[in-house]
Design an enzyme around this catalytic site. Sequence first.
Site, PDB file in Angstrom:
ATOM      1  CG  HIS A 255      -1.844   1.153   1.317  1.00 42.98           C
ATOM      2  ND1 HIS A 255      -3.151   1.101   0.891  1.00 42.98           N
ATOM      3  CD2 HIS A 255      -1.655   2.406   1.789  1.00 42.98           C
ATOM      4  CE1 HIS A 255      -3.719   2.271   1.095  1.00 42.98           C
ATOM      5  NE2 HIS A 255      -2.836   3.085   1.653  1.00 42.98           N
ATOM      6  CD  GLU A 256       1.531   3.517   3.621  1.00 47.11           C
ATOM      7  OE1 GLU A 256       1.702   4.601   3.012  1.00 47.11           O
ATOM      8  OE2 GLU A 256       0.493   3.259   4.262  1.00 47.11           O
ATOM      9  CG  HIS A 259       0.304   6.369  -0.591  1.00 44.48           C
ATOM     10  ND1 HIS A 259      -0.695   7.144  -1.121  1.00 44.48           N
ATOM     11  CD2 HIS A 259      -0.265   5.665   0.422  1.00 44.48           C
ATOM     12  CE1 HIS A 259      -1.830   6.922  -0.477  1.00 44.48           C
ATOM     13  NE2 HIS A 259      -1.594   6.022   0.464  1.00 44.48           N
ATOM     14  CD  GLU A 285      -5.274   6.122   0.336  1.00 44.58           C
ATOM     15  OE1 GLU A 285      -5.489   4.898   0.238  1.00 44.58           O
ATOM     16  OE2 GLU A 285      -4.412   6.599   1.083  1.00 44.58           O
TER      17      GLU A 285
END
Length: 490
Positions: A255-256, A259, A285
């Site tokens: 997830h990170e 980003h 997101e």
Amino acid sequence: MSYSDLMAFQRETEALAQVAGRLGWDQETMMARGSADQRSEESAALEGVLHARRTDPRIADWLATASAATEVEAAQLRHIRREYDRAVKIPARLAQELARLTSLSQGIWADARARNHVAHFLPTLSQVIALKREEAAALAQGTNADAYDALLDDYEPGATAEWIGGVFGRMRPRLVALREKVLGATAPEPLRGEFPAEAQMRIARDLASAFGYDWTRGRLDLAVHPFSSGSGNDVRITTRVQEADPFNCFYSTIHEVGHAAYEQNIDQAYLLTPLGRGVSMGVHESQSRSYENQLGRSRAFTGWLFRRMQAEGLALNLGDEGAFYAAVNRVQPGFIRTEADEVHYNLHIMMRFDLERALIAGDLLPTDLEAAWNDRFLADFGVAVDRPSHGMLQDVHWSVGLFGYFPTYSLGNVYAGCLTRAMRADLPDLDVALASGDTSPATGWLRDRLQRHGGLREPRATVEHACGFAPDEGPLLDYLEAKFGDLYRL
């Protein structure tokens, strides 16, 4: 000369803002607990410098006389004008006090969360909310926006609570219906065991590499609440480790990286300018959620992850790749938003959206928040909250003043659904690559279609340009119903 003078000034402001961000990263990863009071003063002092630069009268003069010769220059001026118009509405005293208080509040929240002690956090939370309401009123002055919309605009320019509420209202019936069907079916076996932290972190680093994270311009550390920090050539990520739940570490990392990849892949010509960062948190997101879910939790990629865990020598109670895929995507009601499955996740966001709107409007007092949270959670999920760290204390956002941020998580899911539909149409053989741990066709598609453009276009226009149609919630809901209908044989 007006344009070049303005951009030179803006470049220094952007550089200082990166330094401020690095202070926040250090506070959450490396800083000693006893340094919190001093760090709050440092953060407030730097915010004072930044606020003075962002409200410098010369910006208005430069904007009045600057002209744009290209699409890029016009976009730079649009961003600077918007940020200046917002900044001049906020008194310097308020900007500094918010920076000081939210720096302190973060540590107080973390301590209260560890102790499951809401009363320890409530006085500080009340102060944060009071300052955010003051900020919202200042920003909304002279516009048609209400207080919450004024805060929301900081994270998703152009969005309103009314529009988001409409999206959520259309999503909820299909999500609830899907959840009821899934929970009525036979649940797959979960992953069980103890997975050493060192092994998890080795795999996490491999996952970051597999999704294209550039280690020459970043690093991976541990934090209570995983996050990504920075832009351009210094973009840092964090994850967390629970030895009984390696998926928490693995999917937080992916997830990170989503980003971070967005920030690392923006055109270097935009470095230290308003175009050199993600255009909105919803678009941000869309990258992290598509990396984590549509790619990372796909049947093809989880097969590679299963084999990678076996190669690490980890004992798995799941006998094959199919059982592992089912365990990764197992649907069950849970307290923690960041650990929620794809079916439940947006219901967590809808709850927070309603609660924080009520807090900013003054319809819900901070002292009543715990009861309101627990009542709403029981109504929405059918489970009673057992302790505050599973309830209103679980998320860091309100402690650091991020009111208006939560709905962008679900907007990101909506955008990711649209992007995935377009990507899959362009890359019909994508699963062949994912099965070997190669995400580059997908991450390259996202880089070229969306990430490299940074803030060139407005948020929804950014997604529309990438996927070729105006975004809406339909593709996400279709994807969820197809995926979990197949997995649970509905």
